[in-house]
Scaffold this active site. Structure first.
Site, short mmCIF file in Angstrom:
data_model
loop_
_atom_site.label_atom_id
_atom_site.label_comp_id
_atom_site.label_asym_id
_atom_site.label_seq_id
_atom_site.Cartn_x
_atom_site.Cartn_y
_atom_site.Cartn_z
N ALA A 46 -35.78 -9.66 -40.93
CA ALA A 46 -35.40 -8.98 -42.17
C ALA A 46 -36.62 -8.46 -42.92
CB ALA A 46 -34.60 -9.94 -43.06
N GLU A 53 -39.05 -6.95 -41.75
CA GLU A 53 -39.44 -5.64 -41.21
C GLU A 53 -38.45 -4.54 -41.60
OE1 GLU A 53 -39.87 -8.54 -39.27
OE2 GLU A 53 -42.01 -8.33 -39.73
N THR A 104 -29.90 -11.42 -41.51
CA THR A 104 -29.45 -12.71 -42.04
C THR A 104 -30.66 -13.56 -42.34
OG1 THR A 104 -27.50 -12.60 -40.61
CG2 THR A 104 -28.04 -14.75 -41.55
N HIS A 113 -40.10 -20.03 -46.87
CA HIS A 113 -40.16 -18.73 -46.22
C HIS A 113 -38.99 -17.86 -46.68
CE1 HIS A 113 -42.45 -16.80 -43.09
NE2 HIS A 113 -41.36 -16.38 -42.47
N ARG A 173 -19.50 -15.19 -43.47
CA ARG A 173 -19.64 -13.81 -43.95
C ARG A 173 -19.86 -12.81 -42.83
NH1 ARG A 173 -20.86 -17.54 -47.32
NH2 ARG A 173 -20.92 -17.30 -49.57
N1 INI Z 1 -36.27 -13.35 -40.58
C1 INI Z 1 -34.94 -13.19 -40.77
O1 INI Z 1 -34.41 -12.09 -40.55
N2 INI Z 1 -34.20 -14.23 -41.22
C2 INI Z 1 -34.73 -15.46 -41.47
O2 INI Z 1 -33.97 -16.39 -41.87
C3 INI Z 1 -36.11 -15.65 -41.29
N3 INI Z 1 -36.72 -16.95 -41.54
O3 INI Z 1 -36.04 -17.84 -42.01
O4 INI Z 1 -37.88 -17.13 -41.30
C4 INI Z 1 -36.88 -14.54 -40.82
N4 INI Z 1 -38.21 -14.64 -40.61
C5 INI Z 1 -38.96 -13.66 -39.86
C6 INI Z 1 -39.42 -12.51 -40.74
O5 INI Z 1 -38.35 -11.66 -41.07
C7 INI Z 1 -40.48 -11.66 -40.03
O6 INI Z 1 -39.93 -11.10 -38.86
C8 INI Z 1 -41.74 -12.45 -39.66
O7 INI Z 1 -42.24 -13.15 -40.76
C9 INI Z 1 -42.85 -11.49 -39.11
O8 INI Z 1 -43.21 -10.52 -40.09
#
Ligand code: INI
Length: 156
Positions: free
Chosen positions: A57, A59, A81, A89, A128
């Site tokens: 998410a 990105e 999600t 995080h 959802r």
């Molecule tokens: N990315 C998600 O889409 N959902 C999550 O719940 C999530 N958690 O929990 O870490 C998550 N992390 C990855 C993040 O979106 C990036 O792809 C990553 O940090 C690299 O930039």
């Protein structure tokens, strides 16, 4: 009195869907819901739907920014999600994703529908994504379709 309201059919619309691979088990259902609404309710043609997969998410804003600036799309649907679990995080990923998408929508004057689940746990996410609390991907697609027509009517 002038009242502007958007219908949801947008048969000539070109739609991009940006979707995160993280939690893809859930996101695949959001995507199914979105595509079903675009085609069945919006009458959008299959060839006018573009799906872009990204790692997570976080990105989504960059990807949506590029899609918006390409000027090839009438609306963009962002799907993903973010589950809180027990990590901080969550705040960063969910917060950056939503504020980034909102800023892009305003700056580009393009409808960008927020179909990103932000939940406390996986059960809420499943609820959802096509079970008892509906399908957020389908809702986001409906919003994109309506907003295309609302914005067109405002500009006319
Ligand atoms: N990315 C998600 O889409 N959902 C999550 O719940 C999530 N958690 O929990 O870490 C998550 N992390 C990855 C993040 O979106 C990036 O792809 C990553 O940090 C690299 O930039």
């Amino acid at each position: 009195m002038n009242v502007i309201e958007g219908v949801v059919a947008a048969s000539n619309a070109r739609i991009a869907i940006a979707i995160a691979r993280f939690n893809h088990f859930i996101n695949n259902n959001l995507l199914k819901g979105a595509i079903d609404v675009l085609k069945r309710i919006g009458q959008v043609k299959d060839e006018n739907i573009t799906v872009v997969w990204v790692p997570g998410a976080y990105e989504l804003p960059l990807t949506v920014c590029l899609l918006a600036s390409s000027q090839k799309y009438d609306a963009i649907v962002a799907l993903g999600t973010v589950i809180r679990g027990s990590t901080a995080h969550f705040e960063f990923v969910a917060g950056e994703c939503s504020s980034g998408l909102s800023a892009i929508s305003i700056n580009s004057a393009l409808p960008i529908a927020f179909g990103v689940l932000t939940t406390e746990n996986i059960e809420q996410a499943i609820e959802r994504a096509g079970t008892k609390a509906g399908n957020k991907g389908a809702e986001a697609a409906l919003t994109a379709l309506e907003m295309i027509n609302v914005l067109e009517a405002i500009k006319a």
